[in-house]
Write a protein that holds these residues in place. Structure first.
Motif, mmCIF file in Angstrom:
data_model
loop_
_atom_site.group_PDB
_atom_site.id
_atom_site.type_symbol
_atom_site.label_atom_id
_atom_site.label_comp_id
_atom_site.label_asym_id
_atom_site.label_seq_id
_atom_site.Cartn_x
_atom_site.Cartn_y
_atom_site.Cartn_z
ATOM 1 N N ALA A 69 7.362 -4.012 0.948
ATOM 2 C CA ALA A 69 6.392 -4.466 -0.059
ATOM 3 C C ALA A 69 5.058 -3.735 0.113
ATOM 4 C CB ALA A 69 6.202 -5.975 0.047
ATOM 5 N N ALA A 70 4.640 -3.563 1.343
ATOM 6 C CA ALA A 70 3.382 -2.851 1.599
ATOM 7 C C ALA A 70 3.481 -1.397 1.144
ATOM 8 C CB ALA A 70 3.040 -2.922 3.085
ATOM 9 N N MET A 71 4.647 -0.799 1.369
ATOM 10 C CA MET A 71 4.844 0.590 0.945
ATOM 11 C C MET A 71 4.844 0.698 -0.576
ATOM 12 S SD MET A 71 7.884 3.074 2.242
ATOM 13 C CE MET A 71 7.907 4.819 1.879
ATOM 14 N N GLN A 72 5.519 -0.230 -1.235
ATOM 15 C CA GLN A 72 5.570 -0.213 -2.703
ATOM 16 C C GLN A 72 4.187 -0.487 -3.308
ATOM 17 O OE1 GLN A 72 7.979 0.936 -4.437
ATOM 18 N NE2 GLN A 72 9.403 1.109 -2.724
ATOM 19 N N ALA A 73 3.407 -1.368 -2.665
ATOM 20 C CA ALA A 73 2.058 -1.658 -3.162
ATOM 21 C C ALA A 73 1.176 -0.415 -3.072
ATOM 22 C CB ALA A 73 1.448 -2.809 -2.367
ATOM 23 N N MET A 74 1.344 0.349 -1.996
ATOM 24 C CA MET A 74 0.561 1.592 -1.852
ATOM 25 C C MET A 74 0.962 2.595 -2.918
ATOM 26 S SD MET A 74 -1.739 3.403 -0.583
ATOM 27 C CE MET A 74 -2.322 2.300 0.699
ATOM 28 N N ALA A 75 2.270 2.724 -3.155
ATOM 29 C CA ALA A 75 2.739 3.651 -4.202
ATOM 30 C C ALA A 75 2.178 3.242 -5.558
ATOM 31 C CB ALA A 75 4.261 3.687 -4.234
ATOM 32 N N ALA A 76 2.144 1.943 -5.828
ATOM 33 C CA ALA A 76 1.611 1.450 -7.105
ATOM 34 C C ALA A 76 0.118 1.765 -7.225
ATOM 35 C CB ALA A 76 1.855 -0.050 -7.219
ATOM 36 N N ALA A 77 -0.617 1.631 -6.125
ATOM 37 C CA ALA A 77 -2.055 1.922 -6.152
ATOM 38 C C ALA A 77 -2.309 3.401 -6.453
ATOM 39 C CB ALA A 77 -2.684 1.536 -4.816
ATOM 40 N N VAL A 78 -1.491 4.275 -5.880
ATOM 41 C CA VAL A 78 -1.654 5.712 -6.138
ATOM 42 C C VAL A 78 -1.280 6.027 -7.581
ATOM 43 C CG1 VAL A 78 -0.915 8.035 -5.491
ATOM 44 C CG2 VAL A 78 -1.276 6.312 -3.709
ATOM 45 N N ARG A 79 -0.190 5.430 -8.063
ATOM 46 C CA ARG A 79 0.183 5.646 -9.474
ATOM 47 C C ARG A 79 -0.934 5.179 -10.395
ATOM 48 N NH1 ARG A 79 5.286 3.593 -7.758
ATOM 49 N NH2 ARG A 79 4.804 1.589 -8.730
ATOM 50 N N GLN A 80 -1.540 4.073 -10.059
ATOM 51 C CA GLN A 80 -2.634 3.528 -10.869
ATOM 52 C C GLN A 80 -3.834 4.481 -10.876
ATOM 53 O OE1 GLN A 80 -2.702 0.995 -12.820
ATOM 54 N NE2 GLN A 80 -4.892 0.771 -13.244
ATOM 55 N N ALA A 81 -4.111 5.064 -9.713
ATOM 56 C CA ALA A 81 -5.230 6.011 -9.622
ATOM 57 C C ALA A 81 -4.951 7.281 -10.428
ATOM 58 C CB ALA A 81 -5.492 6.361 -8.156
ATOM 59 N N LEU A 82 -3.678 7.668 -10.502
ATOM 60 C CA LEU A 82 -3.312 8.852 -11.275
ATOM 61 C C LEU A 82 -3.388 8.596 -12.772
ATOM 62 C CD1 LEU A 82 -0.287 10.166 -9.195
ATOM 63 C CD2 LEU A 82 -2.271 11.527 -9.861
ATOM 64 N N ALA A 83 -2.988 7.415 -13.192
ATOM 65 C CA ALA A 83 -2.911 7.096 -14.626
ATOM 66 C C ALA A 83 -3.368 5.662 -14.846
ATOM 67 C CB ALA A 83 -1.483 7.283 -15.109
ATOM 68 N N PRO A 84 -4.696 5.410 -14.741
ATOM 69 C CA PRO A 84 -5.199 4.041 -14.785
ATOM 70 C C PRO A 84 -4.927 3.340 -16.097
ATOM 71 C CG PRO A 84 -6.999 5.653 -14.684
ATOM 72 C CD PRO A 84 -5.734 6.402 -14.518
ATOM 73 N N SER A 85 -4.691 4.097 -17.171
ATOM 74 C CA SER A 85 -4.513 3.441 -18.465
ATOM 75 C C SER A 85 -3.087 2.902 -18.641
ATOM 76 C CB SER A 85 -4.821 4.428 -19.584
ATOM 77 O OG SER A 85 -3.985 5.555 -19.475
ATOM 78 N N ARG A 86 -2.150 3.363 -17.792
ATOM 79 C CA ARG A 86 -0.762 2.918 -17.962
ATOM 80 C C ARG A 86 -0.481 1.589 -17.322
ATOM 81 N NH1 ARG A 86 2.750 8.037 -16.383
ATOM 82 N NH2 ARG A 86 1.388 9.534 -17.365
#
Ligand code: 5GP
Ligand code: ZN
Length: 142
Positions: free
Chosen positions: A125-142
């Motif tokens: 879960a911690a790993m997936q949360a980090m991946a989600a945070a990076v994806r969010q930083a790459l494409a905050p509007s999605r």
């Protein structure tokens, strides 16, 4: 294009000497003055960019295109069995010269140079949360 107080710009302009190993219109490679191992070289864009994050895509492509032929030549010249490519970005990551550059470090079996050691995430879960945070930083509007 050049920064008056930048040592790598001075090398590009010929105001400071270097042990050049490769040059194109846009890229210069020369031996690091304080090598991790003999043959350790720096590949730089001739234009002044602070680091990877300040590098336009075209300049990045030209820089990266030089890494393989120059790296292979360093391995051939030194008899190295491997090569590390490292780019330090910002002081926190060990950047000392603020003109973008890639280190090419020839490696020999048992040379004693240690890479960083890894530490697993607490759980998936911690790993997936980090991946989600990076994806969010790459494409905050999605
Ligand atoms: P950084 O820590 O910024 O990634 O690495 C900068 C590198 O530039 C260091 O490995 C250092 O030895 C090298 N360096 C600093 N000044 C000079 C210089 O005047 N000439 C050359 N050839 N290398 C330099
Ligand atoms: Zn510079």
């Amino acid at each position: 294009m050049h920064q008056p107080d930048c040592i790598f710009c001075k090398i590009v302009k010929g105001e400071l000497p270097c042990a050049k190993v490769f040059e194109t219109d846009h890229v210069l490679a020369f031996l690091d003055i304080a090598p991790v191992a003999p043959g350790h070289a720096l590949v730089i864009p001739k234009a002044h960019h602070v680091n990877l994050f300040d590098l336009p895509e075209e300049a990045a492509v030209r820089l990266f295109a030089a890494l393989s032929p120059v790296g292979a030549a360093i391995m051939a010249a030194t008899g190295a069995a491997g090569l590390n490519v490292q780019i330090n970005n910002n002081a926190a990551a060990g950047q000392v010269v603020f003109h973008a550059h890639a280190h090419l470090i020839p490696r020999h079996e048992g040379d004693g140079l240690r890479l960083w050691s890894g530490h697993p995430y607490a759980d998936n879960a911690a790993m997936q949360a980090m991946a989600a945070a990076v994806r969010q930083a790459l494409a905050p509007s999605r």
